[in-house]
Write a protein that holds these residues in place. Structure first.
Motif, PDB file in Angstrom:
ATOM      1  N   ASN A 109      -7.771  -2.028   1.106  1.00 44.72           N
ATOM      2  CA  ASN A 109      -7.389  -2.055   2.520  1.00 44.72           C
ATOM      3  C   ASN A 109      -8.457  -1.365   3.381  1.00 44.72           C
ATOM      4  OD1 ASN A 109      -5.710  -2.813   4.575  1.00 44.72           O
ATOM      5  ND2 ASN A 109      -4.426  -0.974   4.463  1.00 44.72           N
ATOM      6  N   GLY A 110      -9.705  -1.516   3.021  1.00 43.44           N
ATOM      7  CA  GLY A 110     -10.790  -0.931   3.812  1.00 43.44           C
ATOM      8  C   GLY A 110     -11.074   0.521   3.498  1.00 43.44           C
ATOM      9  N   LYS A 111     -10.215   1.156   2.686  1.00 39.73           N
ATOM     10  CA  LYS A 111     -10.391   2.576   2.377  1.00 39.73           C
ATOM     11  C   LYS A 111     -11.032   2.731   0.984  1.00 39.73           C
ATOM     12  CE  LYS A 111      -7.429   6.081   0.930  1.00 39.73           C
ATOM     13  NZ  LYS A 111      -6.101   6.196   0.417  1.00 39.73           N
ATOM     14  N   THR A 112     -12.042   3.576   0.866  1.00 40.00           N
ATOM     15  CA  THR A 112     -12.686   3.778  -0.433  1.00 40.00           C
ATOM     16  C   THR A 112     -11.753   4.555  -1.354  1.00 40.00           C
ATOM     17  OG1 THR A 112     -14.825   3.819   0.652  1.00 40.00           O
ATOM     18  CG2 THR A 112     -14.733   4.690  -1.585  1.00 40.00           C
ATOM     19  N   GLY A 128       5.687   2.293  -4.440  1.00 35.80           N
ATOM     20  CA  GLY A 128       5.589   1.542  -3.192  1.00 35.80           C
ATOM     21  C   GLY A 128       4.622   0.379  -3.232  1.00 35.80           C
ATOM     22  N   SER A 129       3.941   0.192  -2.113  1.00 39.91           N
ATOM     23  CA  SER A 129       3.157  -1.031  -1.910  1.00 39.91           C
ATOM     24  C   SER A 129       1.841  -0.993  -2.666  1.00 39.91           C
ATOM     25  CB  SER A 129       2.864  -1.199  -0.426  1.00 39.91           C
ATOM     26  OG  SER A 129       1.968  -0.188  -0.015  1.00 39.91           O
ATOM     27  N   TYR A 130       1.189  -2.144  -2.685  1.00 35.82           N
ATOM     28  CA  TYR A 130      -0.137  -2.272  -3.298  1.00 35.82           C
ATOM     29  C   TYR A 130      -1.099  -1.276  -2.667  1.00 35.82           C
ATOM     30  CZ  TYR A 130      -4.629  -4.471  -4.475  1.00 35.82           C
ATOM     31  OH  TYR A 130      -5.902  -4.712  -4.915  1.00 35.82           O
ATOM     32  N   ASN A 131      -1.106  -1.220  -1.349  1.00 33.89           N
ATOM     33  CA  ASN A 131      -2.041  -0.318  -0.678  1.00 33.89           C
ATOM     34  C   ASN A 131      -1.740   1.142  -0.991  1.00 33.89           C
ATOM     35  OD1 ASN A 131      -3.364  -2.466   0.412  1.00 33.89           O
ATOM     36  ND2 ASN A 131      -2.336  -2.346   2.411  1.00 33.89           N
ATOM     37  N   ASP A 132      -0.453   1.484  -1.110  1.00 35.10           N
ATOM     38  CA  ASP A 132      -0.094   2.865  -1.456  1.00 35.10           C
ATOM     39  C   ASP A 132      -0.520   3.192  -2.880  1.00 35.10           C
ATOM     40  OD1 ASP A 132       0.975   3.369   0.952  1.00 35.10           O
ATOM     41  OD2 ASP A 132       3.083   3.104   0.357  1.00 35.10           O
ATOM     42  N   VAL A 135     -11.928 -12.488  -4.810  1.00 33.78           N
ATOM     43  CA  VAL A 135     -11.609 -11.376  -5.711  1.00 33.78           C
ATOM     44  C   VAL A 135     -11.417 -10.113  -4.881  1.00 33.78           C
ATOM     45  CG1 VAL A 135     -12.590  -9.858  -7.477  1.00 33.78           C
ATOM     46  CG2 VAL A 135     -12.744 -12.331  -7.746  1.00 33.78           C
ATOM     47  N   VAL A 136     -10.392  -9.340  -5.203  1.00 33.66           N
ATOM     48  CA  VAL A 136     -10.043  -8.192  -4.358  1.00 33.66           C
ATOM     49  C   VAL A 136     -11.190  -7.178  -4.273  1.00 33.66           C
ATOM     50  CG1 VAL A 136      -7.560  -8.331  -4.652  1.00 33.66           C
ATOM     51  CG2 VAL A 136      -8.923  -7.090  -6.324  1.00 33.66           C
ATOM     52  N   THR A 137     -11.236  -6.465  -3.171  1.00 33.06           N
ATOM     53  CA  THR A 137     -12.343  -5.529  -2.934  1.00 33.06           C
ATOM     54  C   THR A 137     -12.271  -4.305  -3.849  1.00 33.06           C
ATOM     55  OG1 THR A 137     -11.025  -4.632  -1.134  1.00 33.06           O
ATOM     56  CG2 THR A 137     -12.792  -6.178  -0.546  1.00 33.06           C
TER      57      THR A 137
END
Lengths: 289, 445
Positions: free
Chosen positions: B152-155, B413-417, B142-144
Motif C-alpha cells: 500500500n505504498g508503505k515500505t 485484519g486486512s491485507y494492508n494491516d 505482481v504485488v509490490t
C-alpha cells in the motif's frame, strides 16, 4: 578345487556386502574428512568435522560438551530399553517354551506376539500420545479415580515415554532369538536336574540361562544397535527436546552438511561396534550357532 | 568443488568436469535418436498400426511438480486439467528437503515451488534457470511486496531474505543476484503470508500482544517452538527483541555473538522447562494445540485452520512487534528446455490467472497476483479475507468446511494491516553453518 567351489557359492554374498556395505562405508569415511559449503562438498583432508564433534569435550572445568551429553543420554536409553526388553522378552519366551505344551499353541501364541508389527513403527508410537497426554486417557482415569489431583506432565514428552515406546517397539527383537535358544534346550537336561533335587530357581540359573546366552546376546545386539541409531522414537516421544546422535545427523543432512554428518556417523559406528565387541567377549556367537 | 548432483558426481570426482559434459552429449544424441524413431513411428502409426510411438507423440503434457504441500491439492489438479489439459504429478517434501532435492537430483522434477530464503543457497549453485518474466502474462500485476518491498505504498520490514533482495538475476544463466530489476527472475512469485504465534484463547484467558509471551513463565511447560533451525531462529529473535534483551541490526543475518546470545536465552528457558515440545512437522503443531498440550506456540496459518475446523478455538494472534513473513515461487531446473519448459510456463500463467489465487486466498494465504484472484472471489469473501471486514455470511474453506461464522473478523485484519506489519522474512544467514550447530546444542541441552 574345493575351495574354489565354496568361494563361488559365497560369491553373491560377498558381492552384496562389497557393494552395499563396504563401498558405502568407505565413501562415508572419505567424505567425513571433506570440507563443505551450503550447496557443495569439497574434496579435502581436514579434521575440522571431527574437531567440531569433540569441541570443548576435554576441558573438564566446564559442563559436559554436547557430544558427551548426547552419548550419555543415548547410553542411558540403551541400558533401560535393553533391561526391560530383556526381562519381558525372556519371560514371554520362557512361558512360550516351557509352559505351553502343544506345538500348535506355541505357534499361535508366537504369531500373536508379532501382530503389533503389522502396523508401522510410527503409528505404534503415536498411538501412545492420546493415552499419555495432559488430557489423555491415563490422566483422566487417574484423576477420576482420585489417585492424583492434577494431570501428570511426565507421562508424555519425557524419558519415561521414550523408554516405554522403545520397550513396546523392540521387545519382539528379544523374544525371537531367546525363544529360538530356549526351544533347542534338551528337555531331558531339565528333568535330570529336577531328579537330582534342583529347585526351579536353580534350574533357571544353572541350566536355562547359560544355555540361552547366545539368544540373549543376539537379542541384545539387535536392541542396542537399533536404540543407538534411533532418532524417530526419541524425537516423537521426547517432544524433540531430547537429543540423540541420530537426530544430529539428520539435521546436518537436511542442511547438506554431509561431511559433518559423515563424521558423526563414523564416531557412532565406532562406539556401537565397541559395544557389540564387548558383548561378544561374553560368548562366542559363531561357536554357539 | 563438486556439486551434489547424484548421477554425475562420481564422474566429476574422478575424471573432472569433461566426463560429465560428454555424458550429457551422449544423452542428447540418444534422446534425439529416440524422438526421430518416435516421429517415424507416428508416421507409420497414422496408417494401420496404432502403437506406442503415436501415443508418445501426442501424449498428455505432464509436469512433475516438486514442493511443499502448500499449493498441492486435488482440486487445483482437476481444475488445471480442465482449463489447460496439463496433468501434474506432485512430489511433496519438507522445506529443507526441497532444497536438498534441487541440489542433488535436479532431473527428478520439471518445476519446483521453493521459498525465497533458499535462493542464497540455490542461485550460486547454478541449478535453477533464470525465469523469463517476458513470458509471464501477469508479471506487471505482481504485488509490490515482492517487487519493491512495499505494501500500500508503505515500505515494510526487510530484515532477513526479503524477496526484493533476491528477486532478480543478472542474466538467464547467472549465478548472481541483480539489485536492479532485470528481465530474469529467480522465482516467479506465487504465494506468501505473514506468520505469528498461535494461541488457545480459551486456555490463556487474557489478551496476548507481544512475542515476549512465548517465554513468559506463566506458560511454563505449555509453550512450543518449531524445530526447523532456519525458521525457528527468526521466531527466537522476535522473542529476544520483544523481551528487550537485545536489538538486532538484522535478525535475518546474525553475527556469531548474536546467535550465541539468542540461543543462550532459549537454552535457559528450555532447561527451566518452558517448552512442552518442539515440532518439525505441520501436523504435530496441530495435535499439540488441539490436545491442549500447548497453549502458545509458533505456528503456520493452515495449522490454525486445521485446529479450528475441529471446533477448538485458536487464534493467529497479531503481535505489536509485527510478523515474520515468507514467500514462495516457481522455478525450473537449469536443464529445462523445449516443449517441457513451455508447458511449465503455461502452468505458471494458469497459476497466476486467478482461480488458483482465489483458492490460496480462501485458505488464508495471499496470492502473488491479487487483481486476478479478486475476480474469482465473491465480494463478501474478498471483504473478509482481504479488507478485514466482518463476514457478511459464513466463510467456507475451498473444501467446504466452515472457517468463520457470520460477523467474525479475520485475525490480524486486512491485507494492508497484516502484510504492512511485516518485521522480518525467513532467512539464510551468512553464519548458517554455525547457527545450525548452535541449534543442535540447544536441543541437546
Amino acid at each position: 578345487m574345493k575351495i574354489n567351489k565354496h568361494f563361488l557359492l559365497a560369491l553373491p554374498f560377498y558381492l552384496i556386502f562389497i557393494f552395499f556395505f563396504i563401498i558405502p562405508l568407505i565413501l562415508t569415511i572419505i567424505v567425513s574428512f571433506w570440507d563443505y559449503t551450503e550447496y557443495s562438498i569439497i574434496p579435502d583432508f581436514i579434521f575440522d568435522n571431527y574437531k567440531y564433534i569433540f569441541n570443548k569435550c576435554f576441558k573438564f572445568s566446564t559442563d559436559l560438551c554436547v557430544t558427551f551429553k548426547t552419548y550419555l543420554s543415548t547410553f542411558y536409553f540403551c541400558f533401560m530399553a535393553w533391561f526391560f526388553t530383556l526381562i519381558i522378552g525372556f519371560t514371554v519366551a520362557y512361558f512360550l517354551v516351557f509352559h505351553v505344551r502343544s506345538v500348535g499353541m506355541q505357534i499361535v501364541l508366537f504369531l500373536i506376539c508379532t501382530i503389533p508389527f503389522w502396523t508401522s513403527n510410527v503409528i505404534r508410537m503415536i498411538s501412545w500420545i492420546p493415552l499419555l497426554g495432559r488430557n489423555g486417557l491415563f490422566n483422566s482415569f487417574l484423576i477420576s479415580t482420585g489417585v492424583i489431583d492434577e494431570p501428570q506432565e511426565w507421562f508424555l514428552y519425557s524419558h519415561f515415554s521414550v523408554i516405554l515406546a522403545f520397550v513396546h517397539l523392540y521387545t519382539l527383537f528379544m523374544i525371537v532369538p531367546i525363544f529360538n535358544s530356549l526351544i533347542r534346550i534338551d528337555k531331558s537336561l531339565i528333568e535330570a536336574a529336577y531328579d537330582s533335587g534342583a529347585n526351579g530357581f536353580q534350574i533357571l540359573t544353572n541350566i536355562i540361562i547359560p544355555l540361552c546366552k547366545p539368544g540373549i546376546i543376539i537379542g541384545s545386539i539387535f536392541v542396542i544397535t537399533v536404540v543407538m541409531g534411533d532418532f524417530l522414537t526419541i524425537g516423537i516421544m521426547g517432544g524433540q527436546q531430547i537429543a540423540s546422535i541420530g537426530k544430529i545427523i539428520q539435521v546436518e543432512m537436511s542442511y547438506l552438511q554431509l561431511p559433518s554428518a559423515a563424521a558423526n556417523a563414523v564416531i557412532l559406528l565406532i562406539i556401537t561396534l565397541l559395544l557389540i565387541w564387548t558383548m561378544t567377549k561374553f560368548i562366542d556367537i559363531r561357536k554357539e550357532l | 568443488m563438486i556439486k551434489l548432483v547424484s548421477t554425475c558426481n562420481i564422474f566429476k570426482l574422478y575424471k573432472g568436469v569433461d566426463m560429465s559434459k560428454k555424458m550429457n552429449k551422449k544423452i542428447t544424441r540418444r534422446s534425439m535418436l529416440k524422438s526421430t524413431t518416435a516421429l517415424a513411428g507416428a508416421a507409420l502409426g497414422s496408417g494401420l498400426i496404432t502403437g506406442f510411438p503415436a501415443i508418445h507423440a501426442s501424449g498428455t503434457p505432464t509436469i512433475r511438480y516438486l514442493g511443499t504441500a502448500v499449493n498441492m491439492g486435488s482440486e487445483p489438479e482437476k481444475k488445471l486439467f480442465e482449463d489447460t489439459g496439463i496433468k501434474v504429478k506432485y512430489i511433496s517434501k519438507t522445506t529443507d528437503e526441497v532444497v536438498k532435492t534441487i541440489l542433488t537430483q535436479p532431473n527428478s522434477f520439471d518445476i519446483v515451488d521453493s521459498e525465497y530464503f533458499s535462493m542464497p543457497k540455490l542461485v550460486p549453485s547454478g541449478s535453477l534457470l533464470g525465469m523469463d518474466t517476458n513470458r509471464i502474462k501477469e508479471w506487471s500485476n505482481v504485488v509490490t511486496a515482492f517487487t519493491e518491498g512495499k505494501v500500500n505504498g508503505k515500505t515494510i520490514g526487510d530484515q532477513g531474505t526479503a524477496p526484493k533482495k533476491v528477486l532478480y538475476l543478472k542474466g538467464p544463466n547467472s549465478t548472481e543476484f541483480s539489485k536492479e530489476p532485470t528481465r530474469y527472475a529467480t522465482l516467479i512469485p506465487t504465494v506468501y503470508n505473514a506468520d505469528t504465534l498461535g494461541i488457545r484463547p480459551d486456555l490463556i484467558k487474557r489478551p496476548i500482544n507481544t512475542w515476549a509471551e512465548l517465554l513468559n513463565p506463566e506458560f511454563k511447560g505449555k509453550a512450543c517452538i518449531l524445530n526447523i533451525p532456519s525458521i525457528g531462529i527468526m521466531d527466537a529473535a522476535m522473542v529476544v527483541e520483544a523481551m528487550g534483551e537485545y536489538t538486532y541490526p538484522d535478525k535475518g543475518n546474525m553475527t556469531k555473538a548474536e546467535i550465541d546470545l539468542t540461543m543462550k536465552i532459549f537454552t535457559e528457558a528450555k532447561k527451566a522447562g518452558q517448552f512442552r515440545a518442539f515440532w518439525s512437522d505441520f501436523n504435530e503443531s496441530v495435535n499439540l494445540m488441539a490436545s491442549g498440550e500447548v497453549v502458545i506456540q509458533s505456528m503456520w496459518s493452515p495449522a490454525i485452520t486445521a485446529v479450528r475446523s475441529q471446533g477448538i478455538p485458536c487464534i493467529y494472534q497479531p503481535l505489536k512487534e509485527g510478523y515474520r513473513a515468507w514467500a514462495a515461487g516457481f522455478a525450473l531446473p537449469s536443464t529445462a528446455k523445449g516443449r517441457q519448459a513451455d508447458i511449465c510456463y503455461e502452468y505458471i500463467n494458469w497459476f497466476l490467472s486467478g482461480w488458483m489465487g482465489a483458492y490460496l486466498n480462501r485458505q488464508g494465504y495471499y496470492s502473488a497476483v491479487l487483481s486476478t484472484a479478486e475476480k474469482n472471489m465473491k465480494a463478501y469473501e474478498w471483504d473478509y479475507w482481504m479488507n478485514g471486514k466482518p463476514a457478511a455470511q459464513d466463510i467456507l474453506s475451498p473444501t467446504g468446511k466452515k472457517l468463520a461464522s457470520k460477523g467474525e473478523i479475520r485475525d490480524g485484519g486486512s491485507y494492508n494491516d497484516r502484510m504492512g506489519a511485516v518485521a522480518c522474512w525467513n532467512a539464510t544467514m551468512d553464519e548458517n553453518k554455525y547457527m545450525v550447530r548452535k541449534w543442535n546444542e540447544m536441543i541437546a541441552s
